[in-house]
Design an enzyme around this catalytic site. Structure first.
Site, short mmCIF file in Angstrom:
data_model
loop_
_atom_site.label_atom_id
_atom_site.label_comp_id
_atom_site.label_asym_id
_atom_site.label_seq_id
_atom_site.Cartn_x
_atom_site.Cartn_y
_atom_site.Cartn_z
N GLU A 534 0.83 -1.21 0.00
CA GLU A 534 0.00 0.00 0.00
C GLU A 534 0.86 1.26 0.00
OE1 GLU A 534 -2.86 -0.47 -0.84
OE2 GLU A 534 -3.13 -2.56 -0.28
N ASP A 598 3.52 -4.75 -5.52
CA ASP A 598 3.96 -6.05 -4.98
C ASP A 598 5.48 -6.10 -4.87
OD1 ASP A 598 1.42 -7.09 -4.70
OD2 ASP A 598 1.42 -8.13 -6.62
#
Length: 696
Positions: A534, A598
């Site tokens: 995030e 990621d």
């Protein structure tokens, strides 16, 4: 037209980013912030968290780490009949649902709750959703007034009045609008309008000519016909009406931007005056729509896709009025199906089987629970938090976030491709991240929402109207940065660039993602990678275009911008080559933001983990070093079995790559992983130095 909720509006414009991630459980006693004793479900400590039974040791970790880490679990955990996939996120969501189910049953049984209280509303909403006898007996009784509104339209002016009516509950026709902070002036709210109006998951479902797309459209036609029959149409009329809906939606699809184009923030920001918009799209009558929505004071509107609104404007003026009414009738019914007799739901499920491969319809209580969460999530979410999320867990999660923030700052400073000026701006943005953990500090006020046991359909429409008004009421007021886009039990997380915030609901801060009793390697590998994910959304290919205050503003030097794009292009090329199914490839452009998050998230989590005593002591547990446990925990947080139909749909519509590539992709670029498992050049998990993608 339909008002978007704040979440829908921001997601369409910004692509709000989310991460998805059970294990044996124990119960411990603790106390809530109010001093009341409660039971918190958690996982046991130690090696059981990374059970060797989950592994597939027939596979070398350096050849396919996803299979090595998860093959045993995948073999022993087939997909339940009512699911389209099954993995860690689904297991955790199931565990949360068990708690929520108990809460909702108790609320529904409490007929003496204070009228107007959250308990009364939660109980009556869920109770009406579960009262299938009353729903069957009512038939179309509660839908008829809305169908009558559509039938009464006689001309374009009448159609404009209907589309502007906030109480028409037409579902998702033509286009939508909502209120969110202005991306270029984030301290004020703006009105945003964007494309909508499709039933199928994506525009390409209407336009592609491959065999599967044609089969889906044929199944959709059957779904349309059978639903119109349930509304009372004879077979010939039902077939004609079904063809009309599919024809109009295909026309809308042709005018819609694809999902890659929707990720271009600059091209989806087109501000104009309401007067200009009314001149360009007179058949939409935006002034009337805004006035009826309580936005009459708005002087400007951000148009996401001007060419789409131009086509809708043409259609409203040229398409036969009867066809337009048929289209609206369909969208009204689809938004009401959960509260209509079971035959409607059965038709919807039969069509969903073609899309997703599901074998069995979800239970009534589960569908009703999901609806209650969407309608009153913060009301009964308070009860969930008190039972399932302790203050101690919140404090440790907060510390993890700060540890990763520090690691991220170190990574930024250590980059060899960013200039000092861009590094300074990146650190400014990182330090300005607002962190929300567990649940809102200020709970939503549901006092304006009226719920009763009389009619589930009335409750469903009342809740949707409340949600839309809860969004629209912000216009003209100071920015409210306390709002959440997810409810506390949600197994997910997100970054919102408009608020420059990272948000982690209590639902995801549970084992196996986050276990306060587990060793650091496990937590940093699972929830640490989610936190880093995030954070990295603030610096991915779209998030990086926002500054520390949440404004769409270029703070990069020209040279740094070019270097970033070159590195991102390498990531896109890597993921384009991934093919989970025959002839089906991951779309590197569609999944770019998530892939970058990621890769960056795992890198940051690993750096933060290296500062822990466990990493420094380097003592093995169950034969695995701390670094190996870190990477195993990361991989196991993404374990998942998925039906081929659902996987195809994900690749076509979802900005997230399939689970195996969310593991394989980042690890193939990490020398730290190679070292942890002794991977040598030539191993399938090892990319050449020239091909490795690393930005942070």
């Amino acid at each position: 037209m339909k008002s978007f909720s704040a979440t829908q509006c921001a997601a369409i414009l910004l692509g709000l980013a989310a991460a998805n991630p059970a294990w044996a459980q124990t119960k411990v006693k603790t106390k809530s912030s109010a001093g009341k004793q409660k039971t918190v479900v958690t996982a046991p400590t130690g090696s059981s968290v990374l059970s060797r039974a989950n592994l597939d040791t027939s596979v070398q970790p350096c050849d396919n780490f996803y299979q090595y880490a998860n093959g045993g679990w995948m073999k022993n955990n087939p997909i339940p009949a009512a699911e389209t996939s099954w993995g860690t996120g689904a297991e955790l969501a199931q565990r949360n649902r068990t708690i929520l189910h108990r809460i909702l049953d108790k609320a529904a049984a409490n007929r003496s709750a204070q009228p107007g209280s959250n308990m009364q509303k939660v109980g009556d909403f869920y109770g009406s959703a579960m009262d299938t006898a009353a729903i069957e007996a009512a038939g179309l009784k509660y839908l008829q007034p809305y169908l009558a509104k559509i039938a009464a339209v006689q001309d374009l002016a009448g159609m404009q009045r209907l589309l502007a009516d906030p109480k028409a509950h037409l579902g998702n026709p033509w286009f939508g609008f909502g209120v969110l902070p202005d991306p270029k002036q984030s301290d004020v709210y703006a009105v945003y309008g964007g494309q909508a109006g499709l039933t199928l998951p994506d525009r390409d479902y209407y336009l592609k000519e491959d065999g599967r797309s044609k089969a889906i459209r044929a199944a959709y036609q059957t779904y349309l016909v059978n639903t119109f029959k349930l509304l009372g149409d004879n077979p010939a009329t039902a077939a004609q009406n079904a063809a009309t809906v599919q024809r109009l939606e295909t026309r809308l699809a042709q005018a819609s931007r694809d999902r890659v184009a929707l990720r271009d923030l600059g091209k989806n920001y087109n501000k104009m005056t309401v007067a200009q918009a009314n001149q360009d799209y007179p058949n939409l009558n935006l002034p009337l729509a805004l006035q009826q929505a309580g936005l009459g004071a708005a002087q400007e509107v951000i148009v996401g896709q001007p060419e789409f609104l131009k086509e809708v404007n043409t259609m409203l003026g040229a398409e036969p009025l009867a066809d337009q009414k048929t289209y609206l009738r369909w969208h009204l019914v689809t938004t009401a199906i959960p509260a209509l007799p079971q035959a409607f739901g059965d038709e919807t499920f039969r069509f969903s089987q073609t899309l997703t491969g599901a074998k069995q319809q979800q239970t009534r209580w589960r569908r009703s629970q999901t609806a209650t969460d969407q309608a009153l999530g913060e009301a009964f979410g308070q009860l969930y938090v008190d039972e399932a999320f302790s203050p101690a867990a919140k404090a440790r999660a907060k510390q993890l976030v700060e540890n990763l923030r520090l690691a991220y700052s170190e990574r930024i400073m250590a980059t060899d491709w960013m200039s000092p000026d861009t590094k300074a701006q990146a650190l400014k943005k990182l330090n300005a991240f607002v962190v929300k953990i567990g649940y809102p500090d200020k709970w939503k006020d549901y006092s304006a929402l009226k719920i009763s046991r009389e009619s589930y359909l009335n409750n469903l429409f009342a809740a949707r109207e409340f949600g839309e008004q809860d969004n629209l009421k912000h216009y003209g007021k100071p920015i409210d940065r306390s709002v959440w886009s997810m409810t506390p039990p949600t197994v997910n997380a997100y970054y919102n660039p408009l608020y420059n915030e990272i948000v982690f609901p209590a639902g995801i801060l549970q084992p196996p993602y986050f276990d306060p009793t587990a060793d650091d390697a496990v937590n940093y590998g699972a929830i640490g990678a989610v936190i880093g994910h995030e954070m990295t959304h603030g610096f991915d290919d779209q998030g990086r275009k926002f500054d520390a205050q949440g404004n769409l503003k270029d703070w990069w030097t020209k040279e740094d911008n070019e270097k970033f794009n070159a590195k991102a292009a390498m990531v896109g090329k890597q993921y384009d080559a991934f093919s989970p199914l025959d002839s089906v490839h991951v779309n590197g452009k569609l999944t770019m933001g998530e892939n970058l998050a990621d890769l960056g998230g795992l890198t940051i989590a690993y750096q933060a983990f290296q500062k822990t005593p466990q990493a420094k002591e380097n003592k093995a547990i169950d034969g695995f070093t701390p670094d190996q446990r870190f990477f195993l925990s990361f991989a196991q947080s993404w374990r998942r079995n998925q039906r081929p139909e659902a996987l195809r749909q994900q690749i076509q519509t979802d900005p997230h790559s399939p689970s195996q590539y969310r593991v394989m992709g980042p690890l193939m670029n990490m020398p730290e992983f190679y070292q942890a498992f002794g991977c040598k050049d030539g191993s399938k998990m090892v990319r050449s130095a020239a091909d490795r993608s690393r930005i942070w």
